[in-house]
Design a protein around this motif. Structure first.
Motif, PDB file in Angstrom:
ATOM      1  N   ILE A   5      -6.817 -28.275  -9.484  1.00  0.00           N
ATOM      2  CA  ILE A   5      -4.893 -28.397  -9.198  1.00  0.00           C
ATOM      3  C   ILE A   5      -4.242 -28.054 -10.174  1.00  0.00           C
ATOM      4  O   ILE A   5      -4.471 -28.882 -11.172  1.00  0.00           O
ATOM      5  N   GLN A   6      -3.087 -26.916 -10.051  1.00  0.00           N
ATOM      6  CA  GLN A   6      -2.563 -26.804 -11.447  1.00  0.00           C
ATOM      7  C   GLN A   6      -1.321 -25.797 -10.159  1.00  0.00           C
ATOM      8  O   GLN A   6      -1.181 -25.255 -10.104  1.00  0.00           O
ATOM      9  N   PRO A   7       0.101 -27.074 -10.747  1.00  0.00           N
ATOM     10  CA  PRO A   7       1.184 -26.700  -9.867  1.00  0.00           C
ATOM     11  C   PRO A   7       1.540 -25.502 -10.884  1.00  0.00           C
ATOM     12  O   PRO A   7       1.640 -25.436 -12.453  1.00  0.00           O
ATOM     13  N   MET A   8       2.054 -24.020 -10.301  1.00  0.00           N
ATOM     14  CA  MET A   8       2.252 -22.628 -11.244  1.00  0.00           C
ATOM     15  C   MET A   8       4.042 -22.832 -10.916  1.00  0.00           C
ATOM     16  O   MET A   8       4.033 -22.235  -9.630  1.00  0.00           O
ATOM     17  N   THR A  13       4.277 -24.113  -7.031  1.00  0.00           N
ATOM     18  CA  THR A  13       2.871 -23.968  -5.834  1.00  0.00           C
ATOM     19  C   THR A  13       1.556 -24.043  -6.537  1.00  0.00           C
ATOM     20  O   THR A  13       1.040 -23.548  -7.623  1.00  0.00           O
ATOM     21  N   ASN A  14       0.959 -25.087  -6.461  1.00  0.00           N
ATOM     22  CA  ASN A  14      -0.352 -26.025  -6.508  1.00  0.00           C
ATOM     23  C   ASN A  14      -1.469 -24.377  -5.835  1.00  0.00           C
ATOM     24  O   ASN A  14      -1.791 -23.423  -5.080  1.00  0.00           O
ATOM     25  N   CYS A  15      -2.060 -24.271  -7.428  1.00  0.00           N
ATOM     26  CA  CYS A  15      -3.173 -23.054  -7.346  1.00  0.00           C
ATOM     27  C   CYS A  15      -3.999 -24.199  -7.535  1.00  0.00           C
ATOM     28  O   CYS A  15      -4.386 -25.618  -7.934  1.00  0.00           O
ATOM     29  N   TYR A  16      -5.534 -24.215  -6.789  1.00  0.00           N
ATOM     30  CA  TYR A  16      -6.204 -25.143  -6.268  1.00  0.00           C
ATOM     31  C   TYR A  16      -7.927 -24.070  -6.885  1.00  0.00           C
ATOM     32  O   TYR A  16      -7.594 -22.534  -6.444  1.00  0.00           O
ATOM     33  N   ASP A 170     -10.624 -35.760  10.917  1.00  0.00           N
ATOM     34  CA  ASP A 170     -10.144 -35.445   9.820  1.00  0.00           C
ATOM     35  C   ASP A 170     -10.524 -34.725   8.827  1.00  0.00           C
ATOM     36  O   ASP A 170     -11.870 -34.371   8.797  1.00  0.00           O
ATOM     37  N   TYR A 171      -9.368 -34.488   7.990  1.00  0.00           N
ATOM     38  CA  TYR A 171      -9.821 -33.295   7.009  1.00  0.00           C
ATOM     39  C   TYR A 171      -8.538 -34.326   5.972  1.00  0.00           C
ATOM     40  O   TYR A 171      -7.773 -34.577   6.242  1.00  0.00           O
ATOM     41  N   THR A 172      -9.180 -33.967   4.751  1.00  0.00           N
ATOM     42  CA  THR A 172      -8.236 -33.893   3.810  1.00  0.00           C
ATOM     43  C   THR A 172      -7.166 -32.588   3.747  1.00  0.00           C
ATOM     44  O   THR A 172      -7.541 -31.723   3.566  1.00  0.00           O
ATOM     45  N   ILE A 173      -5.817 -32.991   3.416  1.00  0.00           N
ATOM     46  CA  ILE A 173      -5.239 -31.728   3.252  1.00  0.00           C
ATOM     47  C   ILE A 173      -4.834 -31.501   1.848  1.00  0.00           C
ATOM     48  O   ILE A 173      -4.741 -32.478   1.376  1.00  0.00           O
ATOM     49  N   TYR A 174      -4.657 -30.815   0.697  1.00  0.00           N
ATOM     50  CA  TYR A 174      -4.208 -29.982  -0.365  1.00  0.00           C
ATOM     51  C   TYR A 174      -3.279 -29.108  -0.034  1.00  0.00           C
ATOM     52  O   TYR A 174      -3.785 -27.720   0.634  1.00  0.00           O
ATOM     53  N   PRO A 175      -2.133 -28.942   0.098  1.00  0.00           N
ATOM     54  CA  PRO A 175      -1.141 -28.564   0.252  1.00  0.00           C
ATOM     55  C   PRO A 175      -0.646 -27.603  -0.723  1.00  0.00           C
ATOM     56  O   PRO A 175      -0.777 -27.573  -1.454  1.00  0.00           O
ATOM     57  N   GLY A 176       0.049 -26.410  -0.400  1.00  0.00           N
ATOM     58  CA  GLY A 176       0.625 -25.341  -1.612  1.00  0.00           C
ATOM     59  C   GLY A 176       1.529 -25.828  -2.589  1.00  0.00           C
ATOM     60  O   GLY A 176       2.066 -25.527  -3.179  1.00  0.00           O
ATOM     61  N   HIS A 177       2.598 -27.249  -1.828  1.00  0.00           N
ATOM     62  CA  HIS A 177       3.419 -27.400  -2.695  1.00  0.00           C
ATOM     63  C   HIS A 177       3.120 -29.426  -2.802  1.00  0.00           C
ATOM     64  O   HIS A 177       3.444 -29.537  -1.673  1.00  0.00           O
ATOM     65  N   GLY A 178       2.828 -30.364  -3.571  1.00  0.00           N
ATOM     66  CA  GLY A 178       2.946 -31.395  -3.282  1.00  0.00           C
ATOM     67  C   GLY A 178       1.739 -32.294  -2.972  1.00  0.00           C
ATOM     68  O   GLY A 178       0.831 -31.865  -3.483  1.00  0.00           O
TER      69      GLY A 178
END
Length: 201
Positions: A5-8, A13-16, A170-178
């Motif tokens: 993960i790297q916020p850009m 904004t999270n890039c994965y 259940d799902y782990t959520i990786y959002p676009g921000h945060g």
């Protein structure tokens, strides 16, 4: 599955980079994401966009040209990649594959399920890989994406939130921000957000 993960950019904004079976999927390469992506992939196979907003797709073309890999984007958001409707100076990109609705894809042997949740944008989608959701700007930790942008739609957002409430498991959520969260955790607050959206209609 390994997830980098790297916020850009100015909106962080999270890039994965998702690595599965020794293959790398790049999700939402935003502003100035190219160098980080190139330094962190070994066997890249595709670029996946959750939706078309500039801060999620800015580096699409640069990454595609550097790595010679296809771009997948929800069909209803492609106009944002080609026309820059928000006037941000977004570099134009042309998807190689237009994702339609809740489409299950085989991306280099990896099962990628798109789940269509319009509202934030017409094509706004979650990218599901195994038990993980990359939710873009649909769901965040204790929050949801805005529904007041050009091309947003509050009525669609309500339907999408109701759809998410009905999903089992259940799902782990990786959002676009945060920060990351889980679907079960967010299902506790989705009714609150449904009421908030209704008040604006």
């Amino acid at each position: 599955m390994q997830i980098k993960i790297q916020p850009m950019g100015p909106y962080q904004t999270n890039c994965y980079i998702v690595t599965l079976d020794n293959k790398d999927l790049i999700i939402d390469p935003g502003v100035d994401a190219t160098e980080w992506v190139l330094n962190n992939v070994t066997n890249p196979v595709a670029i996946l966009n959750t939706h078309g907003h500039f801060d999620h797709v800015w580096s699409n073309t640069a990454v595609k040209e550097a790595l010679n890999i296809p771009i997948f984007c929800p069909k209803d958001d492609i106009f944002m990649l080609t026309d820059d409707p928000l006037g941000q100076g977004t570099p134009k990109s042309i998807p190689d594959y237009e994702v339609v609705g809740d489409e299950l894809l085989d991306v280099a042997g990896i099962k990628v399920q798109y789940r269509h949740f319009p509202g934030h944008t017409p094509g706004c989608s979650v990218i599901e890989i195994d038990d993980v959701w990359f939710s873009g700007d649909f769901l965040f930790q204790q929050s949801i994406g805005r529904w007041d942008f050009p091309a947003s739609n509050g009525e669609d957002m309500i339907k999408s939130l109701e759809k998410a409430l009905g999903i089992k498991g259940d799902y782990t959520i990786y959002p676009g921000h945060g920060l990351s969260t889980t679907l079960k955790a967010e299902q506790h607050v989705i009714p609150y957000w449904i009421e908030q959206v209704k008040r604006t209609l």
